[in-house]
Design a protein around this motif. Structure first.
Motif, PDB file in Angstrom:
ATOM      1  N   UNK A 186      51.445  25.342  51.365  1.00  0.00           N
ATOM      2  CA  UNK A 186      51.321  24.910  49.968  1.00  0.00           C
ATOM      3  C   UNK A 186      52.654  24.453  49.387  1.00  0.00           C
ATOM      4  N   UNK A 187      52.584  23.536  48.441  1.00  0.00           N
ATOM      5  CA  UNK A 187      53.759  23.185  47.639  1.00  0.00           C
ATOM      6  C   UNK A 187      53.798  24.017  46.367  1.00  0.00           C
ATOM      7  N   UNK A 188      52.610  24.281  45.796  1.00  0.00           N
ATOM      8  CA  UNK A 188      52.507  25.028  44.552  1.00  0.00           C
ATOM      9  C   UNK A 188      51.533  26.184  44.743  1.00  0.00           C
ATOM     10  N   UNK A 189      52.025  27.405  44.533  1.00  0.00           N
ATOM     11  CA  UNK A 189      51.188  28.596  44.635  1.00  0.00           C
ATOM     12  C   UNK A 189      51.077  29.228  43.253  1.00  0.00           C
ATOM     13  N   UNK A 190      49.847  29.541  42.854  1.00  0.00           N
ATOM     14  CA  UNK A 190      49.582  30.131  41.547  1.00  0.00           C
ATOM     15  C   UNK A 190      49.411  31.633  41.696  1.00  0.00           C
ATOM     16  N   UNK A 191      50.364  32.388  41.192  1.00  0.00           N
ATOM     17  CA  UNK A 191      50.256  33.844  41.256  1.00  0.00           C
ATOM     18  C   UNK A 191      49.057  34.333  40.466  1.00  0.00           C
ATOM     19  N   UNK A 192      48.444  35.411  40.932  1.00  0.00           N
ATOM     20  CA  UNK A 192      47.261  35.945  40.272  1.00  0.00           C
ATOM     21  C   UNK A 192      47.639  36.755  39.037  1.00  0.00           C
ATOM     22  N   UNK A 193      46.654  37.037  38.214  1.00  0.00           N
ATOM     23  CA  UNK A 193      46.843  38.021  37.167  1.00  0.00           C
ATOM     24  C   UNK A 193      46.939  39.400  37.794  1.00  0.00           C
ATOM     25  N   UNK A 194      47.706  40.299  37.192  1.00  0.00           N
ATOM     26  CA  UNK A 194      47.872  41.638  37.792  1.00  0.00           C
ATOM     27  C   UNK A 194      46.577  42.432  37.729  1.00  0.00           C
ATOM     28  N   UNK A 195      45.816  42.305  36.635  1.00  0.00           N
ATOM     29  CA  UNK A 195      44.538  42.992  36.539  1.00  0.00           C
ATOM     30  C   UNK A 195      43.547  42.442  37.555  1.00  0.00           C
ATOM     31  N   UNK A 196      43.486  41.128  37.660  1.00  0.00           N
ATOM     32  CA  UNK A 196      42.533  40.520  38.581  1.00  0.00           C
ATOM     33  C   UNK A 196      42.899  40.822  40.027  1.00  0.00           C
ATOM     34  N   UNK A 197      44.193  40.853  40.349  1.00  0.00           N
ATOM     35  CA  UNK A 197      44.588  41.195  41.716  1.00  0.00           C
ATOM     36  C   UNK A 197      44.073  42.586  42.086  1.00  0.00           C
ATOM     37  N   UNK A 198      44.235  43.542  41.196  1.00  0.00           N
ATOM     38  CA  UNK A 198      43.780  44.907  41.475  1.00  0.00           C
ATOM     39  C   UNK A 198      42.285  44.935  41.754  1.00  0.00           C
ATOM     40  N   UNK A 199      41.519  44.335  40.864  1.00  0.00           N
ATOM     41  CA  UNK A 199      40.068  44.338  41.029  1.00  0.00           C
ATOM     42  C   UNK A 199      39.604  43.558  42.240  1.00  0.00           C
ATOM     43  N   UNK A 200      40.269  42.440  42.530  1.00  0.00           N
ATOM     44  CA  UNK A 200      39.856  41.622  43.674  1.00  0.00           C
ATOM     45  C   UNK A 200      40.138  42.321  44.992  1.00  0.00           C
ATOM     46  N   UNK A 201      41.232  43.058  45.086  1.00  0.00           N
ATOM     47  CA  UNK A 201      41.476  43.825  46.313  1.00  0.00           C
ATOM     48  C   UNK A 201      40.355  44.834  46.541  1.00  0.00           C
ATOM     49  N   UNK A 202      39.831  45.402  45.476  1.00  0.00           N
ATOM     50  CA  UNK A 202      38.769  46.381  45.588  1.00  0.00           C
ATOM     51  C   UNK A 202      37.410  45.753  45.890  1.00  0.00           C
ATOM     52  N   UNK A 203      37.122  44.626  45.260  1.00  0.00           N
ATOM     53  CA  UNK A 203      35.757  44.098  45.245  1.00  0.00           C
ATOM     54  C   UNK A 203      35.493  42.933  46.186  1.00  0.00           C
TER      55      UNK A 203
END
Length: 342
Positions: A141-158
């Motif tokens: 990638x040339x441009x990577x969009x960091x995730x939201x901290x709340x969404x990262x937590x939930x996405x790792x779980x779900x």
């Protein structure tokens, strides 16, 4: 080889966290630090805990010669970030920590952030920065969009559970608590000590939190159909950390086995022994995410709990993990710091 990096928005919490992490990185050198409101000051003046480091003084973005920069971290507020990134050299590799390029659909961005995107052509090339699931795309990638901290937590779980069909995607409740640094460093009345301490409160109740746009995008993609979770965030009187509790319909053993298999080879996502629950104390200042699974007393119901540091794995640590991949460096470089305890 040493890669020269720049940090835009270095006077914020995520900017300072990037400096802390990169300071001991064996293959990166901080060549430029920008903070328009603090230009002319040293990093030690803005953040005294970093005064021992030999760092360039803070400058305006316009003063940086990007021809000398291999990768740029953009830790600016949303809306500001898209305008700045649009004006940066097209061959510059960028990790953006704001919300501006997380959502692929311009209409979704406008819905959740209330304005028309100013660089919608760049949205198409941005790669979502949840490293463990977009690793191959991030590498090139040339441009990577960091995730939201709340969404990262939930996405790792779900995310792995929905992808494997281990839970009912229509019955997910996510209750999340976040430390105050998740709100940024700007002065806000509700973040004053007298307003925040000795209690905690829910906010963005009823499905209005902006990170829901990321949940909708990512969970619907893996499910192959629309998925909308119930999500309530809470602000707690702690500086760092996120603890999220997910209530799902699914067999606890199947949930545990699915998560264990999904993260078996991941260096930073740790699935705890069955029945053990994580704590923000055990991931503080680190790039680790801990996940616990507990069977509910009701048959067919399971509780999944995730914990990470919102400034590290939820933001700046994730950004450095992605930058390592983009620069063909070991993914864990500079990130194996042990959590700070107590």
């Amino acid at each position: 080889m040493t890669h020269k990096v720049a940090i835009l928005g270095a006077s914020g919490y995520t900017g300072a966290e990037l400096v802390r992490l990169i300071a001991t990185h064996p293959a990166m050198e901080i060549a430029a630090l920008a903070a328009n409101s603090k230009a002319g000051q040293s990093m030690g003046q803005v953040f005294p805990h970093l005064r021992y480091l030999a760092l360039p003084d803070l400058v305006t973005i316009e003063e940086i010669n990007f021809a000398d920069i291999d990768l740029c971290f953009c830790a600016l507020p949303h809306k500001t970030s898209q305008e700045v990134i649009k004006a940066l050299p097209r061959d510059l590799r960028i990790v953006d920590l704001s919300a501006d390029f997380r959502l692929r659909d311009p209409a979704a961005y406008q819905k959740w952030y209330g304005n028309v995107h100013a660089a919608s052509e760049l949205q198409k090339e941005a790669v979502y920065g949840l490293t463990e699931f977009y690793r191959e795309e991030i590498i090139s990638a040339r441009l990577v969009a960091g995730t939201g901290c709340n969404s990262a937590t939930g996405l790792y779980m779900l995310r792995p559970l929905i992808a494997a069909g281990a839970i009912d995607p229509d019955e997910i409740v996510l209750d999340l608590k976040c430390g105050v640094s998740g709100a940024g460093r700007s002065l806000k009345e509700n973040l004053l000590h007298a307003e925040l301490s000795e209690g905690y409160h829910a906010y963005s109740v009823g499905g209005t939190h902006r990170h829901l746009g990321e949940f909708d995008q990512e969970l619907s993609a893996v499910a192959g159909r629309p998925v909308e979770i119930q999500f309530t965030p809470h602000l707690v009187p702690a500086n760092r950390g996120i603890l999220a509790t997910g209530y799902v319909r699914g067999d606890a053993r199947a949930v545990y086995d699915t998560l264990s298999a999904a993260y078996a080879d991941e260096p930073f996502v740790v699935v705890l022994p069955m029945g053990e629950t994580p704590s923000t104390r055990h991931v503080r200042g680190s790039n680790f995410c801990h996940i616990g699974v507990v069977a509910d007393r009701r048959a067919g119901r399971t509780i999944v709990i995730g914990a990470l540091d919102n400034l590290t794995k939820g933001s700046s640590g994730q950004a450095l993990q992605n930058a390592n991949l983009m620069l063909s460096l070991p993914e864990t470089e500079g990130l194996l710091l042990a959590p700070v305890f107590p």
